[in-house]
Design a protein around this motif. Structure first.
Motif, short mmCIF file in Angstrom:
data_model
loop_
_atom_site.label_atom_id
_atom_site.label_comp_id
_atom_site.label_asym_id
_atom_site.label_seq_id
_atom_site.Cartn_x
_atom_site.Cartn_y
_atom_site.Cartn_z
N TYR A 161 82.69 13.68 48.04
CA TYR A 161 83.88 13.14 47.40
C TYR A 161 83.93 13.59 45.94
O TYR A 161 85.00 13.95 45.41
N LYS A 170 85.94 12.17 38.47
CA LYS A 170 86.45 10.85 38.86
C LYS A 170 85.36 9.87 39.31
O LYS A 170 85.67 8.76 39.73
N ASN A 204 87.76 6.88 39.81
CA ASN A 204 88.14 6.41 41.15
C ASN A 204 87.11 5.47 41.74
O ASN A 204 87.21 5.08 42.91
N SER A 222 93.39 6.08 45.81
CA SER A 222 92.59 7.24 45.45
C SER A 222 91.37 7.44 46.35
O SER A 222 90.78 8.52 46.34
N MET A 223 91.00 6.44 47.13
CA MET A 223 89.87 6.56 48.05
C MET A 223 90.19 5.76 49.31
O MET A 223 89.65 4.69 49.55
N GLN A 264 85.21 17.04 45.64
CA GLN A 264 86.65 17.14 45.86
C GLN A 264 87.46 16.49 44.74
O GLN A 264 88.65 16.80 44.57
N HIS A 265 86.82 15.59 43.96
CA HIS A 265 87.51 14.89 42.88
C HIS A 265 86.64 14.94 41.62
O HIS A 265 86.14 13.92 41.14
#
Length: 389
Positions: free
Chosen positions: A177, A184, A263, A163-164, A180-181
């Motif tokens: 980030y 999370k 995440n 996931s990363m 974009q997520h």
């Protein structure tokens, strides 16, 4: 090589404070025999608890000391107990003999003269301590021999390659980030110490006045901390549960990471991810990382209250915690993975090899923690801004 190692060892001995004389240390050990030592320690991690159970067994077997572990949710609970006893005039026979502490809690006790001082650097095993680490100050507060170093710590992120695959290198990349997520990313709710450390980490990276963090906050607090709150105002709507709720602890974050709900997790132990993967508590692709310019780190300590009931026994325990045997075991990620405070150059060749093998590689630079008074100031402002949501 042996000559170089011996010279380093001799230099370390010469640079340290005078130790207990052999006869006085032996006398203290005799005094400690049969004592019950109440060691108050954070109990929020089973690996830590298992390690302390091992320490208890060693103290019973080799030193005839009955080491009782009091598992704390927060070291502040023991601090309040010590303060209450002092207020009641209980100058001896206190309920806490040894306390795992650092930062704001140490500052509170030291400023109230509730700790024994001048003993730590006299411990026989101090000769192994890496004095290049901040072992004589705690969050910019001089320890004055009131604390014996026990382990190192550095704030670290934990993520999964799935996931990363590329870790964020700075706060701005982390914010991108999160955009974009959405949902999370999160962090532990302050005043959890890891959550507060995350605030300190961001402040160190974002403020235009980092020098101000080396002393207690003053009337410039709003100006110095403004970039932090601006950043969090942008980050919070992107967080897990839209920043209206926060995980209560790093352990909860680990569980959310393992389940895929998050995440990202946070820890103050760079070997934590490896330890949890080994135990099957995190997925195999979990890894640790930090910001490119560095992550805050510190040394954690044990201290002895002024009214301790078993002062001699507490010193013997503190000395054992600094032994190569105990430090090597503690640094093993399959056992705990807590970084050592010893200098490998002072150890025997085989011990040095074992310790080096347990030291994580590729860590980011260690940044000094802000002055201890910033902890409460940041927590109170965070609660004022976000705590009622």
């Amino acid at each position: 090589m042996r000559r170089v190692r011996f010279c380093a060892f001799l230099t370390a001995l010469l640079l340290t404070a005078p130790a207990f004389a052999t006869d006085s240390w032996q006398s203290l050990q005799q005094q400690a025999k049969g004592q019950t030592v109440w060691f108050n320690a954070w109990g929020g991690d089973q690996a830590v608890n298992r390690y302390l159970d091992w320490v208890s067994g060693e103290m019973k077997t080799h030193y005839a000391i009955d080491l009782k572990i009091v598992h704390l949710a927060d070291a502040a609970d023991a601090v309040k107990r010590i303060q209450t006893e002092a207020a009641a005039g209980r100058k001896t026979h206190g309920s806490v003999d040894l306390l795992w502490v650092n930062g704001e809690n140490f500052r509170t006790l030291k400023e109230a003269n509730l700790l024994q001082t001048g003993w730590a650097q006299a411990l026989p095993n101090w000769r192994y301590v890496d004095t290049r680490k901040p072992v004589t100050e705690d969050f910019a507060i001089p320890t004055d021999g009131a604390e014996s170093p026990w382990g190192g710590a550095q704030l670290s992120f934990i993520a999964r390659k799935a996931s990363m695959p590329t870790p964020p290198e700075n706060p701005q990349a982390l914010l991108e980030y999160a955009k974009q997520h959405p949902g999370k990313v999160s962090y532990p709710r302050p005043p959890d110490f890891t959550g507060t450390a995350f605030l300190e980490q961001l402040l160190l990276a974002l403020t235009a006045q980092p020098e101000a963090l080396k002393k207690a906050p003053d009337n410039t607090f709003a100006q110095v901390s403004a970039p932090l709150w601006d950043y969090l105002d942008k980050l919070h709507p992107l967080l897990w549960r839209e920043g209206n709720d926060f995980p209560p602890s790093p352990a909860r974050m680990d569980a959310l990471l393992a389940s895929g709900s998050l995440n990202l997790s946070l820890t103050f132990n760079p070997a934590h991810a490896q330890q949890k993967v080994t135990r099957g508590e995190l997925p195999a692709d979990s890894y640790s990382f930090g910001f490119h310019d560095g992550m805050i780190g510190n040394v954690h300590f044990v201290t002895i209250p002024a009214n301790a009931s078993a002062s001699a026994g507490a010193k013997v325990v503190a000395n054992f915690l600094l032994s190569p045997q105990a430090q090597i075991r503690k640094a093993d990620p399959t056992i705990w993975g807590d970084p050592s405070v010893l200098d490998a150059a002072t150890l025997r060749a085989e011990e040095a090899k074992q310790l080096s093998a347990q030291t994580p590689a590729g860590l980011p630079p260690v940044l000094p923690e802000p002055h201890a008074a910033w902890v409460n100031a940041l927590e109170q402002e965070w609660l004022r801004r976000y705590g009622t949501r």
